[in-house]
Design a protein around this motif. Sequence first.
Motif, PDB file in Angstrom:
ATOM      1  N   ILE A  36     -22.601  33.568  52.433  1.00 19.14           N
ATOM      2  CA  ILE A  36     -23.685  33.967  53.326  1.00 19.14           C
ATOM      3  C   ILE A  36     -23.208  33.919  54.774  1.00 19.14           C
ATOM      4  O   ILE A  36     -23.533  34.794  55.577  1.00 19.14           O
ATOM      5  CB  ILE A  36     -24.913  33.055  53.121  1.00 19.14           C
ATOM      6  CG1 ILE A  36     -25.475  33.248  51.724  1.00 19.14           C
ATOM      7  CG2 ILE A  36     -25.986  33.335  54.157  1.00 19.14           C
ATOM      8  CD1 ILE A  36     -26.516  32.232  51.354  1.00 19.14           C
ATOM      9  N   TYR A  37     -22.441  32.903  55.104  1.00 23.19           N
ATOM     10  CA  TYR A  37     -21.924  32.762  56.469  1.00 23.19           C
ATOM     11  C   TYR A  37     -21.014  33.933  56.824  1.00 23.19           C
ATOM     12  O   TYR A  37     -21.075  34.466  57.920  1.00 23.19           O
ATOM     13  CB  TYR A  37     -21.185  31.435  56.593  1.00 23.19           C
ATOM     14  CG  TYR A  37     -20.647  31.139  57.968  1.00 23.19           C
ATOM     15  CD1 TYR A  37     -21.498  30.834  59.007  1.00 23.19           C
ATOM     16  CD2 TYR A  37     -19.279  31.163  58.219  1.00 23.19           C
ATOM     17  CE1 TYR A  37     -21.014  30.557  60.272  1.00 23.19           C
ATOM     18  CE2 TYR A  37     -18.782  30.899  59.472  1.00 23.19           C
ATOM     19  CZ  TYR A  37     -19.650  30.588  60.492  1.00 23.19           C
ATOM     20  OH  TYR A  37     -19.168  30.318  61.740  1.00 23.19           O
ATOM     21  N   ARG A  38     -20.198  34.358  55.869  1.00 23.51           N
ATOM     22  CA  ARG A  38     -19.316  35.499  56.102  1.00 23.51           C
ATOM     23  C   ARG A  38     -20.123  36.772  56.349  1.00 23.51           C
ATOM     24  O   ARG A  38     -19.810  37.568  57.225  1.00 23.51           O
ATOM     25  CB  ARG A  38     -18.387  35.692  54.917  1.00 23.51           C
ATOM     26  CG  ARG A  38     -17.373  36.805  55.130  1.00 23.51           C
ATOM     27  CD  ARG A  38     -16.517  37.028  53.927  1.00 23.51           C
ATOM     28  NE  ARG A  38     -17.377  37.426  52.818  1.00 23.51           N
ATOM     29  CZ  ARG A  38     -17.028  37.378  51.553  1.00 23.51           C
ATOM     30  NH1 ARG A  38     -15.847  36.927  51.222  1.00 23.51           N
ATOM     31  NH2 ARG A  38     -17.839  37.761  50.596  1.00 23.51           N
ATOM     32  N   ASP A  39     -21.217  36.955  55.586  1.00 24.70           N
ATOM     33  CA  ASP A  39     -22.081  38.113  55.801  1.00 24.70           C
ATOM     34  C   ASP A  39     -22.771  38.045  57.153  1.00 24.70           C
ATOM     35  O   ASP A  39     -23.003  39.073  57.786  1.00 24.70           O
ATOM     36  CB  ASP A  39     -23.122  38.214  54.691  1.00 24.70           C
ATOM     37  CG  ASP A  39     -22.490  38.551  53.352  1.00 24.70           C
ATOM     38  OD1 ASP A  39     -21.343  39.044  53.349  1.00 24.70           O
ATOM     39  OD2 ASP A  39     -23.147  38.311  52.326  1.00 24.70           O
ATOM     40  N   ALA A  40     -23.117  36.846  57.619  1.00 24.70           N
ATOM     41  CA  ALA A  40     -23.781  36.703  58.919  1.00 24.70           C
ATOM     42  C   ALA A  40     -22.828  37.041  60.054  1.00 24.70           C
ATOM     43  O   ALA A  40     -23.251  37.543  61.094  1.00 24.70           O
ATOM     44  CB  ALA A  40     -24.305  35.285  59.082  1.00 24.70           C
TER      45      ALA A  40
END
Length: 139
Positions: A84-88
């Motif tokens: 999720i952090y990578r997508d953010a």
Amino acid sequence: MSNPWIAIGALAVVGLAIPISMMVVSSILRPSVPEQGKRATYESGEVPTGSSRQIRFNIQYYMVALLFVIFDIETVLIFPWTVIYRDAVTEPSVGMMAVLLPMVVFIGVLVVGLGWAWRNGAVRWVRSPRATKGADTYE
């Protein structure tokens, strides 16, 4: 029009039928040779002596195991968060703080819990009476 609950029910029936049928078949086919040695209680190949009520186990083993499980689960929960952090990072509409703040709170709760366990001596290994006795002579 098929009902998805039929597939779930069929899977549950198969999931119960296979282990039960394996146990029934193995109880029918296995040889039964009752001997006194097979019925004797032993632990790791050693014959127990005395009562089990007399043996005192150190609670620290369980405390260390529980802390290990807690922090092991923490690592399992951090892996999906990294996706999720990578997508953010790649998508500015999500926002960095919307993803980062819950994980900071989660890790903060774990750090507070570890501090509490540390303060109460859960991570400090209990010293043997002989080691404590030797330490008292130097003071």
